[in-house]
Design an enzyme around this catalytic site. Sequence first.
Site, PDB file in Angstrom:
ATOM      1  N   GLY A 118      29.962 -29.866  -5.498  1.00 24.43           N
ATOM      2  CA  GLY A 118      29.579 -28.934  -4.449  1.00 24.43           C
ATOM      3  C   GLY A 118      28.324 -29.386  -3.745  1.00 24.43           C
ATOM      4  O   GLY A 118      27.461 -30.038  -4.344  1.00 24.43           O
ATOM      5  N   SER A 162      23.376 -25.948   1.497  1.00 22.56           N
ATOM      6  CA  SER A 162      22.365 -26.204   2.509  1.00 22.56           C
ATOM      7  C   SER A 162      21.093 -26.785   1.921  1.00 22.56           C
ATOM      8  O   SER A 162      20.302 -27.403   2.620  1.00 22.56           O
ATOM      9  CB  SER A 162      22.042 -24.906   3.253  1.00 22.56           C
ATOM     10  OG  SER A 162      21.615 -23.903   2.342  1.00 22.56           O
ATOM     11  N   LYS A 214      22.536 -28.842 -10.983  1.00 22.48           N
ATOM     12  CA  LYS A 214      22.218 -28.650  -9.571  1.00 22.48           C
ATOM     13  C   LYS A 214      20.896 -29.340  -9.266  1.00 22.48           C
ATOM     14  O   LYS A 214      19.891 -29.087  -9.917  1.00 22.48           O
ATOM     15  CB  LYS A 214      22.116 -27.162  -9.230  1.00 22.48           C
ATOM     16  CG  LYS A 214      21.808 -26.888  -7.747  1.00 22.48           C
ATOM     17  CD  LYS A 214      21.461 -25.429  -7.499  1.00 22.48           C
ATOM     18  CE  LYS A 214      22.656 -24.537  -7.642  1.00 22.48           C
ATOM     19  NZ  LYS A 214      22.357 -23.149  -7.186  1.00 22.48           N
ATOM     20  N   ASP A 235      22.872 -12.079  -1.963  1.00 19.55           N
ATOM     21  CA  ASP A 235      23.807 -13.020  -1.335  1.00 19.55           C
ATOM     22  C   ASP A 235      25.131 -13.038  -2.095  1.00 19.55           C
ATOM     23  O   ASP A 235      25.703 -14.101  -2.353  1.00 19.55           O
ATOM     24  CB  ASP A 235      23.196 -14.421  -1.278  1.00 19.55           C
ATOM     25  CG  ASP A 235      23.931 -15.342  -0.291  1.00 19.55           C
ATOM     26  OD1 ASP A 235      24.625 -14.807   0.603  1.00 19.55           O
ATOM     27  OD2 ASP A 235      23.817 -16.566  -0.416  1.00 19.55           O
TER      28      ASP A 235
END
Length: 429
Positions: free
Chosen positions: A94, A97, A116, A245
Site C-alpha cells: 500500500g 499520501s 509502515k 477518518d
Amino acid sequence: MLTFHKKKAMEICNGKKRRKVSGGVRVCRRSVAGKMKREVGKVLRSLTVEDNNHKEPMEEEEDDHCFSIGYLRNDRLEPSLVVSPRYNLLREVGRGSYGVVFEAIARKTGARVAVKRLQCDAPENVELALAEFWALTSLENRHQNVVQLEECVLQRKGLAQKMSHGNKKSRQYLRLVETSLKGERILGYPEEPCYLWFVMEFCEGGDLNQYILSRRPDPQTNRSFMRQLTSAVAFLHKNNIVHRDLKPDNILISQKSGSPVLKVADFGLSKVCAGLNTKNCEDHPIAGEDGKGSNQNNIVNINKFWLSSACGSDFYMAPEVWEGHYTAKADIFALGIIIWAMIERITFIDAESKRELLGTYIRQGTEIVPVGEALLENPKMVLHIPQRARSSMSEGVKKLLHDMLAVNPQDRPDAFQLEVRMDQVTCAA
C-alpha cells in the site's frame, strides 16, 4: 434525492479537492493504491541495541542510545551485516499520501507483520505520524477490532531508536514533537531523511472495499461486520480517541482465525481527548450544566470535547465537520455512511486512485455530493434509506441508520448506545 442504478452501482468522483470549508481547512487524504511489487532484497535491520536507560548527556546523534537500521538492496549487503536482521520486507502492499506499507516477516518468530514507513520530511507529515503513534500507544488494552501496534522505530543517519510514548530522554523524539508543534523543520534534511517505522499486525484480507466488493452479498457477514465496527468505535471512544477518518480504506480484514475480523487502522488524523489542557490543543471542553468543563468519566468525556480541525475524507464527513465545529459524534456519522454503503453496495470511482470505493452520496444534477456536505446545505433534506425498493434491510437497521446520520449530532446515538442498539437490530434480523 438519492438514486441507485441497478445495472451500474457506482459513480465517478470528480476528484475535486475542497480545500476550504467554512470554519476550517480540510486535510484531503485520499489513499492511492500501491503497486504490488515484490521487494525481496530489502531488509529492515537491527544490528546493535544499546542501553535505553542511558542517562548521560549526549552531544552527537550517533552516540544516542539506538540500534542500527538499514533498508538495503541484496547486492549491497556485506556478509557481516546479514547476521541479525529483525524484519525481512517482502513486498509493498500500500502507498498513501504520506507513507508506504510493506508486508514483512519477523525473523525471530516467523510471524508476518505490516511495516509502515513514514518519512518525516515536513511538519504536516510529522504531525500525522505522531498522531497515529500517540493514539495507538495510549491504548492500555487490546481490542480484536483495532489494529495492534507492535513497535515504532525512529530512524535517522543510519541509526534507529525504539520509540516510547513521552520519552523525554530521547532528543530525536523531542525534536519530532517540536517540529509538529512549531510547524517548521527541526529534524532531518533531504540528504539525511528521518523516518518513523510502524510495525503492526498484518491483515491479509485487504481493506473493506476489496473484501466486500470481491464477494457476493452476504447478510450474515454484513451483520457481523456491523457489530465489529460499532464495538471498535465504542472501544476507541471509551479510551478517549476520536478517529476522524473512518472509511472503508482504513478498515482492514484479518482472516487468521478462519472467519473475517475487522481491524480499524490508520490513526493519522485521530485525536486523543484526554488531558487536553495545553495551549496548542485545538480542543476545548464543552461547558456542562454547571458552566464548567466536564470532569465525569471517560464515557461522557469523549462527547464533551469540541474539535475544530475540519479533516477527514469528504464522502464520510459529518455536516458539522465541514463547519469545523464537532465532537466524537462525527465518527458515528461516518460509520453510518460505511454501513449503509456496505449493505446496499453503493460505490463510486475515486478519480485519483481509479479504485471502486464503498460510499453513499447525494446526486445533484450530474454531480455526486457527499451526504454530510449536502445535509449542511439543506438540513431538512430527507435521506431515502434504503435506496433500493426491494432492499432486505430490516426496519430496525433502517431506523438506526437514520439516527446515525441525523443532521444534529445531539440526535445521534453515542458509541455506547450504538453498540447496544446494533446488537439488538442484528440479532433481530
